[in-house]
Write a protein that holds these residues in place. Structure first.
Motif, PDB file in Angstrom:
ATOM      1  N   LEU A   1       0.856  -1.181   0.000  1.00  0.00           N
ATOM      2  CA  LEU A   1       0.000   0.000   0.000  1.00  0.00           C
ATOM      3  C   LEU A   1       0.894   1.233   0.000  1.00  0.00           C
ATOM      4  N   LEU A   2       0.720   2.113  -1.010  1.00  0.00           N
ATOM      5  CA  LEU A   2       1.539   3.321  -1.128  1.00  0.00           C
ATOM      6  C   LEU A   2       0.831   4.556  -0.603  1.00  0.00           C
ATOM      7  N   ASP A   3      -0.474   4.601  -0.773  1.00  0.00           N
ATOM      8  CA  ASP A   3      -1.209   5.807  -0.390  1.00  0.00           C
ATOM      9  C   ASP A   3      -2.676   5.420  -0.281  1.00  0.00           C
ATOM     10  N   GLY A   4      -3.481   6.279   0.310  1.00  0.00           N
ATOM     11  CA  GLY A   4      -4.906   6.031   0.410  1.00  0.00           C
ATOM     12  C   GLY A   4      -5.588   7.176   1.112  1.00  0.00           C
ATOM     13  N   GLY A   5      -6.888   7.262   0.938  1.00  0.00           N
ATOM     14  CA  GLY A   5      -7.631   8.314   1.598  1.00  0.00           C
ATOM     15  C   GLY A   5      -8.968   8.537   0.937  1.00  0.00           C
ATOM     16  N   VAL A   6      -9.435   9.751   1.060  1.00  0.00           N
ATOM     17  CA  VAL A   6     -10.745  10.118   0.532  1.00  0.00           C
ATOM     18  C   VAL A   6     -10.586  11.363  -0.331  1.00  0.00           C
ATOM     19  N   MET A   7     -11.161  11.346  -1.545  1.00  0.00           N
ATOM     20  CA  MET A   7     -11.090  12.508  -2.421  1.00  0.00           C
ATOM     21  C   MET A   7     -12.024  13.610  -1.904  1.00  0.00           C
ATOM     22  N   ASP A   8     -11.910  14.769  -2.524  1.00  0.00           N
ATOM     23  CA  ASP A   8     -12.753  15.899  -2.129  1.00  0.00           C
ATOM     24  C   ASP A   8     -14.239  15.543  -2.250  1.00  0.00           C
ATOM     25  N   SER A   9     -14.573  14.652  -3.193  1.00  0.00           N
ATOM     26  CA  SER A   9     -15.969  14.267  -3.404  1.00  0.00           C
ATOM     27  C   SER A   9     -16.462  13.274  -2.356  1.00  0.00           C
ATOM     28  N   GLY A  10     -15.563  12.834  -1.458  1.00  0.00           N
ATOM     29  CA  GLY A  10     -15.934  11.837  -0.458  1.00  0.00           C
ATOM     30  C   GLY A  10     -15.751  10.416  -0.908  1.00  0.00           C
ATOM     31  N   ARG A  11     -15.204  10.193  -2.080  1.00  0.00           N
ATOM     32  CA  ARG A  11     -15.028   8.846  -2.636  1.00  0.00           C
ATOM     33  C   ARG A  11     -13.681   8.276  -2.171  1.00  0.00           C
ATOM     34  N   PRO A  12     -13.669   7.108  -1.507  1.00  0.00           N
ATOM     35  CA  PRO A  12     -12.395   6.562  -1.016  1.00  0.00           C
ATOM     36  C   PRO A  12     -11.559   5.975  -2.156  1.00  0.00           C
ATOM     37  N   PHE A  13     -10.237   5.960  -1.958  1.00  0.00           N
ATOM     38  CA  PHE A  13      -9.357   5.360  -2.947  1.00  0.00           C
ATOM     39  C   PHE A  13      -8.158   4.732  -2.244  1.00  0.00           C
ATOM     40  N   LEU A  14      -7.510   3.780  -2.944  1.00  0.00           N
ATOM     41  CA  LEU A  14      -6.261   3.160  -2.504  1.00  0.00           C
ATOM     42  C   LEU A  14      -5.255   3.259  -3.643  1.00  0.00           C
ATOM     43  N   ALA A  15      -4.016   3.606  -3.307  1.00  0.00           N
ATOM     44  CA  ALA A  15      -2.937   3.581  -4.287  1.00  0.00           C
ATOM     45  C   ALA A  15      -1.979   2.480  -3.877  1.00  0.00           C
ATOM     46  N   MET A  16      -1.857   1.445  -4.717  1.00  0.00           N
ATOM     47  CA  MET A  16      -1.050   0.283  -4.389  1.00  0.00           C
ATOM     48  C   MET A  16       0.100   0.128  -5.382  1.00  0.00           C
ATOM     49  N   GLU A  17       1.060  -0.648  -4.968  1.00  0.00           N
ATOM     50  CA  GLU A  17       2.174  -0.981  -5.858  1.00  0.00           C
ATOM     51  C   GLU A  17       1.622  -1.601  -7.144  1.00  0.00           C
ATOM     52  N   TYR A  18       2.052  -1.088  -8.288  1.00  0.00           N
ATOM     53  CA  TYR A  18       1.597  -1.626  -9.575  1.00  0.00           C
ATOM     54  C   TYR A  18       2.453  -2.833  -9.915  1.00  0.00           C
ATOM     55  N   VAL A  19       1.799  -3.967 -10.017  1.00  0.00           N
ATOM     56  CA  VAL A  19       2.491  -5.220 -10.323  1.00  0.00           C
ATOM     57  C   VAL A  19       2.231  -5.554 -11.779  1.00  0.00           C
ATOM     58  N   GLN A  20       3.283  -5.507 -12.582  1.00  0.00           N
ATOM     59  CA  GLN A  20       3.158  -5.819 -14.003  1.00  0.00           C
ATOM     60  C   GLN A  20       3.565  -7.277 -14.188  1.00  0.00           C
ATOM     61  N   GLY A  21       2.585  -8.131 -14.324  1.00  0.00           N
ATOM     62  CA  GLY A  21       2.910  -9.544 -14.432  1.00  0.00           C
ATOM     63  C   GLY A  21       1.721 -10.354 -14.903  1.00  0.00           C
ATOM     64  N   GLN A  22       1.904 -11.695 -14.878  1.00  0.00           N
ATOM     65  CA  GLN A  22       0.877 -12.626 -15.318  1.00  0.00           C
ATOM     66  C   GLN A  22       0.357 -13.415 -14.131  1.00  0.00           C
ATOM     67  N   ARG A  23      -0.879 -13.901 -14.251  1.00  0.00           N
ATOM     68  CA  ARG A  23      -1.380 -14.861 -13.265  1.00  0.00           C
ATOM     69  C   ARG A  23      -0.393 -16.004 -13.123  1.00  0.00           C
ATOM     70  N   ILE A  24      -0.266 -16.535 -11.941  1.00  0.00           N
ATOM     71  CA  ILE A  24       0.765 -17.540 -11.678  1.00  0.00           C
ATOM     72  C   ILE A  24       0.563 -18.782 -12.535  1.00  0.00           C
ATOM     73  N   ASP A  25      -0.698 -19.198 -12.776  1.00  0.00           N
ATOM     74  CA  ASP A  25      -0.911 -20.392 -13.584  1.00  0.00           C
ATOM     75  C   ASP A  25      -0.555 -20.139 -15.047  1.00  0.00           C
ATOM     76  N   GLU A  26      -0.937 -18.955 -15.548  1.00  0.00           N
ATOM     77  CA  GLU A  26      -0.603 -18.635 -16.937  1.00  0.00           C
ATOM     78  C   GLU A  26       0.901 -18.454 -17.117  1.00  0.00           C
ATOM     79  N   TRP A  27       1.541 -17.887 -16.119  1.00  0.00           N
ATOM     80  CA  TRP A  27       2.998 -17.673 -16.185  1.00  0.00           C
ATOM     81  C   TRP A  27       3.725 -19.018 -16.274  1.00  0.00           C
ATOM     82  N   CYS A  28       3.294 -19.970 -15.465  1.00  0.00           N
ATOM     83  CA  CYS A  28       3.927 -21.298 -15.474  1.00  0.00           C
ATOM     84  C   CYS A  28       3.651 -22.023 -16.789  1.00  0.00           C
TER      85      CYS A  28
END
Length: 952
Positions: free
Chosen positions: A149-176
């Motif tokens: 988790l990098l950041d999080g909170g509530v926008m001015d409009s009252g809408r909550p958000f989360l900013a998470m680490e962006y993981v660029q990858g494949q599903r583990i089964d597809e990757w294998c």
């Protein structure tokens, strides 16, 4: 036209529902028979069936959400929080949307995964709570295998958000599958996922939605665990209770039986989901993948009949299994153990699951197949294939010339195996005898013996002429006998000492073997409380091993550690410190998690605490725990004892808030590890109840915990056992605090009097526990306005403390302070002032200005001065108490508000309205504004005192 469409939809729905409950190979024929060449109707039916099948891997429940707006232009930018710029949509779930965004902040740029609630979900309190829960959980999880988790909170409009680490990858089964990874490499990758899940469990978080879609593998081969949207914190008892926020939020194909049945969850739910993921990685399909309706799938999961991965793989069509892989029996056993229907039959933890996979990779016997002799031999051969092959070639080369030598070797090995078997049998026998003797409850045995002796004496003294026996005198005579004494003496003299006497005679030719058995018997002596005798025997063990073994030998180190423990328990901390110091060099050379390493370091810290060096002891305990916690499960016995030691040190240092926070985590772990009836679990629970009572005034919860412990101990030990009386006394202490009406006070008075009489019978009149129970009676008498009786009893308590502990002991000073408080309430201000000032001077000298007891005594002196009309002196004393309590406990603590209320009244008496207004605004108004129905009994009482102070 509308009627025609409605009719077609209804027809398609009937056909799709009929096809749901037939096998896949029969479905085409059923559909063809119903649609009778109507291509449009057939497409509608197959669309519905495809939608149903997708529910296997979709997160439930489905909620209708508005179509996502086009977020590629200015409209998207306007909805982004803070300094984020949305780039594109990454995905959509049942709760919200996830976007790739770029964070630009003062020249700093970073790509993140930005998560919002669906617009249609923003009005749902349940989804809002789940969104907030995900943020709280991610904030406590820092692990390379978990998306941060990098950041999080509530926008001015009252809408909550989360900013998470962006993981660029494949599903583990597809990757294998994309890399056609061999089985062992798939397992190695899966073990990294297990490490991340185990880390979450150590932090008391259960994921509850583990599936390939939530495990992405980056380009460098690092798996990342995502989406803690329905995760939960493990509650007391090691379970996650069902809540409205996630009662049905699950992915059906990866859900455990207990999730489907909506039972309380443990970490076993994640073990099951990991088992499904592993099944899919090794077999290329999920369990029950052939079932196409949620109803059938749920029934199959709850039924628990799982096809082995190897068999499932063989049943695949040839074109779907190219190249055909082979799944070993070990992997079948491991996967099926993880997918057991009953929680108790699965792996106890993710760490145990991962350990079995590591055993498989190392070609060692796995736990899932333990007990099969030929299997263990085969695994040994596989591990040592090349050494065994080379040895075989050498044997073949020299066979002709060494036949006689080979026969001799066979005979030698047979003799060696026989000796090893006998040694193994001997060790098992010694371990059994040691554990059997150590499990004897000395206190329970001692009380049973005393009850038997008392009954026998009564029978022998009975007068045929009908003369009464002086039972009170008899009870007083038996009360002077320590209950555990007879049992300890009997075991020591007639069992352990007898065995020790035989050692020197029967094992004179095997001194090291004799030393092993002597140490085993010394541990029994430690358990039953014969500390002096145990230390004597352990010194002999150390002498023998020091002459015959190297200085760093583990057996010598073990004996020294046991000796240090015996000296510590026997009240000789200085000698124990010397012994422990001699163990540290050898212990430091061992791995950190080695039991001897942990025992040496934790034992030395306990001795430091016993020597009064509490800060140094706490520093060592915290340093050792910080190193051990990442490497051992939270339920490891060594970790639990270390944390219990730390609680005792924190309590002695007066840091009770930290001690309570630690105990809140320890109690469920003790229950999970040892069970609710274990003596260590009960002792830990009662320690928490004591802190709740004495520190936080949470009398209702403390009462409930103390009553639970009292009931269990009474069943096991009897009503008059000291441990039972201890729990009953704490329960009575809480009842005294909570009693308000005369009827309840009379009932509590009767129970408390029975406890005091029990203590007097069992432990004697001057025992600290007896005097503690009398303290509660004094408090109850005060609430009943029976001050003359209360003062008389408090004087008796003070005399008993002084006789047994001396005039300056902490408990004696507490009794003197209680007497001063009673005298103040009864209007005897002159004697109350003398007693109070004497206590305050001693506490300042011994404990310092900031100790809770010193600050409480300042408050007492202020009350006495106020009662006597000495308002200036009362102001100074209450101000000192308020300043110290606010600084050490916080502005809203019950004790702080108590001092603030009294200072406020004093300032008004002195007409210092400006100072009174500051106290009112800073301390009293915030607690007055609290809602009474949200407060515990202690805080309600404090709020009422604040209201009375301001005249409301």
């Amino acid at each position: 036209m509308a009627r025609q469409l409605t009719g077609r939809y209804a027809a398609a729905k009937r056909i799709a529902l009929a096809a749901m409950d037939v096998a896949t190979d029969e479905r085409d024929a059923l559909i063809a028979g119903h649609v009778v060449g109507d291509d449009e109707l057939e497409r509608e039916v197959r669309w519905m069936l495809e939608a149903i099948e997708r529910t296997h891997t979709a997160t439930l429940p489905f909620a209708p959400v508005a179509a996502a707006p086009d977020l590629s232009g200015h409209q998207a930018q306007a909805t982004a929080p803070r300094n984020y710029r949305i780039l594109r949509v990454l995905g959509e779930g049942g709760m919200g949307m996830v976007y790739l965004a770029e964070r630009c902040d003062e020249g700093f740029s970073q790509q993140v995964a930005l998560k919002f609630l669906h617009a249609a979900a923003e009005g749902s309190p349940i989804l809002h709570e789940r969104f907030s829960q995900e943020r709280r959980l991610l904030a406590r999880l820092e692990h390379p295998g978990i998306a941060r988790l990098l950041d999080g909170g509530v926008m001015d409009s009252g809408r909550p958000f989360l900013a998470m680490e962006y993981v660029q990858g494949q599903r583990i089964d597809e990757w294998c599958d994309a890399r056609a990874m061999p089985l062992n490499e798939r397992i190695a990758l899966f073990l990294k996922v297990c490490d991340a899940v185990e880390f979450a469990h150590r932090n008391l978080v259960i994921h509850r939605d583990i599936k390939p879609a939530n495990i992405l593998v980056t380009a460098d081969g690092t798996p990342k665990l995502l989406d803690f949207g329905i995760a939960r914190i493990i509650e007391e008892g090691g379970q996650v209770l069902a809540t409205a926020t996630a009662a049905h939020a699950l992915t059906l194909a990866y859900a455990s039986p207990e999730q489907i049945e909506q039972q309380p969850l443990t970490t076993a739910a994640d073990v099951y989901s990991l088992g499904v993921v592993l099944y899919q990685l090794v077999a290329g399909r999920r369990p029950y993948q052939h079932l196409v309706t949620p109803h059938l799938l749920s029934n199959a999961i709850v039924g628990g009949q799982v096809t082995a991965p190897s068999r499932s793989l063989r049943e695949l069509p040839a074109e779907e299994n190219q190249p055909r892989r082979r799944i070993p029996a070990d992997i079948d056993a491991i996967v099926l153990k993880a997918l057991r229907r009953q929680v108790s039959e699965r792996y106890a933890s993710v760490a145990e699951f991962a350990q079995d996979l590591r055993y498989y990779l190392a070609r060692r016997p796995v736990k899932a197949r333990r007990g099969r002799q030929w299997y263990r031999l085969r695994r040994f051969a596989q591990r040592n294939r090349w050494p065994l092959t080379a040895a075989g070639m050498v044997l073949l080369a020299v066979l002709a010339g060494l036949t006689a030598s080979l026969l001799a070797l066979v005979q030698t090995r047979a003799a060696q195996r026989l000796a090893e078997q006998r040694q193994h049998d001997l060790e098992r026998m010694v371990d059994f005898q040691q554990s059997m003797l150590q499990s004897v409850d000395i206190d329970a045995m001692g009380h049973a013996m005393i009850r038997g002796e008392r009954a026998l004496v009564l029978a022998r003294l009975g007068d045929p002429a009908g003369q009464a026996i002086d039972r009170a005198q008899l009870d007083q005579a038996f009360a002077g006998i320590a209950a555990s004494g007879p049992a300890r003496d009997a075991l020591d003299t007639y069992v352990v000492s007898h065995a020790l006497a035989r050692l020197d005679k029967d094992f004179a030719d095997a001194p090291l073997l004799a030393a092993d058995m002597r140490q085993s018997l010394a541990r029994v002596l430690l358990t039953i409380g014969s500390y002096g005798h145990a230390a004597e025997e352990l010194r002999r063990v150390v002498q023998v091993r020091r002459r015959r073994l190297p200085a760093g030998d583990a057996a010598l180190l073990s004996a020294r550690i046991d000796l240090g423990e015996a000296l510590y328990r026997g009240g000789q901390p200085d000698q124990a410190a010397q012994i422990y110091d001699s163990t540290l060099p050898a212990a430091g050379a061992l791995p950190l998690t080695d039991p001897l390493h942990v025992a040496a370091l934790s034992g030395r810290a306990r001795v430091l605490a016993a020597q009064g060096q509490l800060k140094q002891a706490l520093e060592r305990q915290e340093a050792l725990y910080a190193r051990l916690a990442p490497q051992l499960p939270a339920t490891d016995e060594r970790v639990l004892r270390l944390r219990r030691d730390r609680v005792e040190t924190l309590t002695q240092l007066g840091q009770r808030d930290r001690a309570r926070a630690e105990l809140e985590q320890l109690v469920p772990l003790y229950r999970q590890t040892f069970g609710i009836n274990d003596p260590e679990t009960l002792a830990t629970t009662l320690t928490l109840a004591t802190l709740l009572y004495s520190q936080d005034n949470e009398y209702e919860r403390s009462l409930a915990l103390a009553q639970d412990v009292a009931q269990i101990r009474q069943r096991r030990l009897g009503a008059d056992h000291p441990a039972t009386l201890q729990a009953r006394a704490l329960a009575a202490s809480n009842e005294v605090r909570l009693a308000l009406d005369p009827t309840t006070m009379a009932q509590v008075h009767e129970r408390l009097d029975a406890i005091i009489q029990g203590y007097r019978r069992v432990l004697g009149p001057d025992n600290p526990h007896t005097l503690d129970a009398m303290n509660d009676m004094v408090r109850l008498l005060s609430k009943q306005d029976r001050y003359d009786e209360a003062i008389a009893m408090e004087r008796a308590i003070l005399a008993g403390r002084s006789r047994t502990l001396g005039p300056d002991h902490f408990s004696t000073l507490y009794a003197r302070g209680s007497l001063a408080s009673l005298l103040c309430e009864n209007g005897q201000y002159a004697e109350a002032s003398t007693q109070g000032e004497q206590v305050l001077a001693a506490l300042r000298r011994q404990l310092g200005e900031d100790h809770p007891m010193t600050l409480a005594t300042y408050d007492l002196v202020g009350r006495i001065d106020a009662g006597a009309g000495r308002w200036a002196q009362a102001r100074d004393a209450h101000a000192k108490a308020l300043e110290g309590r606010a600084r050490t406990l916080g502005d809203t603590d019950a004790h702080t508000i108590e001092s603030a209320s009294r200072l406020y009244v004093t300032l008004l008496k002195l007409r210092d309205t400006e100072a009174a207004r500051r106290v009112l605004d800073t301390y009293l108004q915030p607690v007055i504004a609290m809602k009474p129905d949200t407060l515990n009994a202690g805080m309600r009482s404090v709020r009422e005192e604040a209201l009375a102070a301001v005249g409301k």
